[in-house]
Design a protein around this motif. Sequence first.
Motif, PDB file in Angstrom:
ATOM      1  N   GLU A 196     -14.357   1.780  -4.875  1.00 15.27           N
ATOM      2  CA  GLU A 196     -13.974   0.736  -3.922  1.00 15.27           C
ATOM      3  C   GLU A 196     -12.492   0.407  -4.014  1.00 15.27           C
ATOM      4  OE1 GLU A 196     -15.784  -3.535  -2.416  1.00 15.27           O
ATOM      5  OE2 GLU A 196     -15.834  -3.042  -4.559  1.00 15.27           O
ATOM      6  N   ILE A 197     -11.984   0.264  -5.241  1.00 12.51           N
ATOM      7  CA  ILE A 197     -10.561  -0.044  -5.416  1.00 12.51           C
ATOM      8  C   ILE A 197      -9.704   1.125  -4.945  1.00 12.51           C
ATOM      9  CG2 ILE A 197      -8.776  -0.629  -7.090  1.00 12.51           C
ATOM     10  CD1 ILE A 197     -10.734  -2.851  -6.596  1.00 12.51           C
ATOM     11  N   ALA A 198     -10.128   2.337  -5.209  1.00 13.83           N
ATOM     12  CA  ALA A 198      -9.370   3.508  -4.772  1.00 13.83           C
ATOM     13  C   ALA A 198      -9.290   3.571  -3.250  1.00 13.83           C
ATOM     14  CB  ALA A 198     -10.012   4.777  -5.331  1.00 13.83           C
ATOM     15  N   ILE A 199     -10.393   3.209  -2.573  1.00 13.61           N
ATOM     16  CA  ILE A 199     -10.375   3.194  -1.108  1.00 13.61           C
ATOM     17  C   ILE A 199      -9.389   2.138  -0.607  1.00 13.61           C
ATOM     18  CG2 ILE A 199     -11.749   2.639   0.933  1.00 13.61           C
ATOM     19  CD1 ILE A 199     -14.145   3.911  -0.479  1.00 13.61           C
ATOM     20  N   GLN A 200      -9.363   0.984  -1.248  1.00 14.92           N
ATOM     21  CA  GLN A 200      -8.434  -0.069  -0.834  1.00 14.92           C
ATOM     22  C   GLN A 200      -6.976   0.349  -1.047  1.00 14.92           C
ATOM     23  OE1 GLN A 200      -9.492  -2.770   0.790  1.00 14.92           O
ATOM     24  NE2 GLN A 200     -11.540  -1.877   0.539  1.00 14.92           N
ATOM     25  N   VAL A 201      -6.688   0.940  -2.173  1.00 16.52           N
ATOM     26  CA  VAL A 201      -5.320   1.405  -2.438  1.00 16.52           C
ATOM     27  C   VAL A 201      -4.935   2.503  -1.456  1.00 16.52           C
ATOM     28  CG1 VAL A 201      -3.835   2.533  -4.129  1.00 16.52           C
ATOM     29  CG2 VAL A 201      -5.412   0.747  -4.857  1.00 16.52           C
ATOM     30  N   GLY A 202      -5.867   3.417  -1.173  1.00 16.11           N
ATOM     31  CA  GLY A 202      -5.568   4.466  -0.202  1.00 16.11           C
ATOM     32  C   GLY A 202      -5.328   3.909   1.188  1.00 16.11           C
ATOM     33  N   GLY A 203      -6.130   2.920   1.613  1.00 18.82           N
ATOM     34  CA  GLY A 203      -5.943   2.327   2.933  1.00 18.82           C
ATOM     35  C   GLY A 203      -4.610   1.600   3.061  1.00 18.82           C
ATOM     36  N   MET A 204      -4.249   0.841   2.030  1.00 17.70           N
ATOM     37  CA  MET A 204      -2.961   0.133   2.086  1.00 17.70           C
ATOM     38  C   MET A 204      -1.793   1.108   2.032  1.00 17.70           C
ATOM     39  SD  MET A 204      -3.511  -3.384  -0.102  1.00 17.70           S
ATOM     40  CE  MET A 204      -4.369  -2.609  -1.465  1.00 17.70           C
ATOM     41  N   SER A 205      -1.932   2.187   1.272  1.00 11.63           N
ATOM     42  CA  SER A 205      -0.863   3.184   1.223  1.00 11.63           C
ATOM     43  C   SER A 205      -0.700   3.870   2.575  1.00 11.63           C
ATOM     44  CB  SER A 205      -1.174   4.218   0.139  1.00 11.63           C
ATOM     45  OG  SER A 205      -1.297   3.610  -1.129  1.00 11.63           O
ATOM     46  N   ILE A 206      -1.821   4.192   3.230  1.00 15.64           N
ATOM     47  CA  ILE A 206      -1.740   4.804   4.558  1.00 15.64           C
ATOM     48  C   ILE A 206      -1.066   3.866   5.547  1.00 15.64           C
ATOM     49  CG2 ILE A 206      -3.144   5.582   6.512  1.00 15.64           C
ATOM     50  CD1 ILE A 206      -5.162   6.665   4.491  1.00 15.64           C
ATOM     51  N   ALA A 207      -1.430   2.590   5.498  1.00 21.59           N
ATOM     52  CA  ALA A 207      -0.820   1.621   6.408  1.00 21.59           C
ATOM     53  C   ALA A 207       0.691   1.537   6.184  1.00 21.59           C
ATOM     54  CB  ALA A 207      -1.464   0.252   6.217  1.00 21.59           C
ATOM     55  N   PHE A 208       1.103   1.489   4.929  1.00 21.42           N
ATOM     56  CA  PHE A 208       2.540   1.388   4.645  1.00 21.42           C
ATOM     57  C   PHE A 208       3.298   2.627   5.120  1.00 21.42           C
ATOM     58  CE2 PHE A 208       5.817   2.660   1.481  1.00 21.42           C
ATOM     59  CZ  PHE A 208       6.815   1.797   1.915  1.00 21.42           C
ATOM     60  N   PHE A 209       2.800   3.800   4.776  1.00 19.59           N
ATOM     61  CA  PHE A 209       3.526   5.020   5.147  1.00 19.59           C
ATOM     62  C   PHE A 209       3.509   5.251   6.651  1.00 19.59           C
ATOM     63  CE2 PHE A 209       2.660   6.282   0.633  1.00 19.59           C
ATOM     64  CZ  PHE A 209       3.990   6.338   0.255  1.00 19.59           C
ATOM     65  N   LEU A 210       2.428   4.905   7.321  1.00 18.13           N
ATOM     66  CA  LEU A 210       2.397   5.042   8.770  1.00 18.13           C
ATOM     67  C   LEU A 210       3.415   4.122   9.444  1.00 18.13           C
ATOM     68  CD1 LEU A 210      -1.338   5.433   9.866  1.00 18.13           C
ATOM     69  CD2 LEU A 210       0.558   6.978  10.324  1.00 18.13           C
ATOM     70  N   GLU A 211       3.449   2.881   9.013  1.00 21.34           N
ATOM     71  CA  GLU A 211       4.398   1.930   9.612  1.00 21.34           C
ATOM     72  C   GLU A 211       5.837   2.332   9.323  1.00 21.34           C
ATOM     73  OE1 GLU A 211       1.477  -1.992   9.478  1.00 21.34           O
ATOM     74  OE2 GLU A 211       2.781  -1.492   7.780  1.00 21.34           O
ATOM     75  N   LEU A 212       6.091   2.819   8.127  1.00 21.03           N
ATOM     76  CA  LEU A 212       7.444   3.278   7.808  1.00 21.03           C
ATOM     77  C   LEU A 212       7.797   4.522   8.603  1.00 21.03           C
ATOM     78  CD1 LEU A 212       9.909   2.756   6.012  1.00 21.03           C
ATOM     79  CD2 LEU A 212       8.883   4.280   4.306  1.00 21.03           C
TER      80      LEU A 212
END
Length: 305
Positions: free
Chosen positions: A206-222
């Motif tokens: 569950e934590i890994a999914i959350q970290v992956g989702g937030m990382s995707i959001a950050f890199f996509l926005e950047l």
Amino acid sequence: MCVRSLVDIETVAPSAKQNDRLIRVKEKYVRLHDEMLEREKQELLRQQQQEQATFHVSADHVSPISTIHYSLLLHKLAEYYEIARRTKAFKILFYTAQPAHVIMIAAVLFVMSVLIPTKERASSDSNSHSRTTSFIYLAAFVMHFGAQIWMTFVSGLSLYFALPRHMFGEVQRVLFPRYFTINACLSLITLLIFVKHHPAHTWDTEIAIQVGGMSIAFFLELLIRLYLTPPLLRLIVLKNNLERATGVGGEIGRQNIGPLKHCPYYMKIHRAFCQIHVCIAMGNMLTVACTVLHLHYIASRLCVL
């Protein structure tokens, strides 16, 4: 006998005259005193009315005065921006692609270093919970999610169906860079604090999914901010210039290019604009999905209800 009576009359008459004079003088001074009190009362009332009027005027002019000072500040900042825009360093940073590559590489390395910490830092961060970092984490996430909802589902749709198309494009030219810059910063803050509170050695699925989702959001926005937003803004300027030359672009809530549909050059620009805009829209919706995923995680851990 006659002499005494005459003397008595002469001595009594002046005293009566003096009393009348004193009475008149007293009445005069009493009247003057009353008039002075009345004047003071009127003056005090006038001052109170003037102070109230001044207060109302100042209260009514707070907003215009603050707006004037804010516009002066923006004008001064614009002057400094124009001075900086003429420098060689500014042209290298904002008119070439190399700084975008450097920023993206630095962001990837930084996030990777945070996601894979050393043992010493992992042991020191395991108990570093504080109310301040929790507040910053929640504030960053709430502002990020609120900006996404407002820009995606409220502001964009409302302005598109309320403003002429060219005016809507000018508004988007201003909002797009700020929107993705702020969202990327807020995503990074949320990710860093979450990883700080959940070191890599404590992750489950569950934590890994959350970290992956937030990382995707950050890199996509950047990525959208660095590589897709600048060409989109340039295409908006080209499209608007061509459309103004032919008298189209003033429609509201729809698109009518008129005779430009027979212009190959314009259609090439139009297709490129649509492709980039679709990519940005899909990336933005994906980041919204990642944010909603983390919102669901926070709601499942909420203990105040």
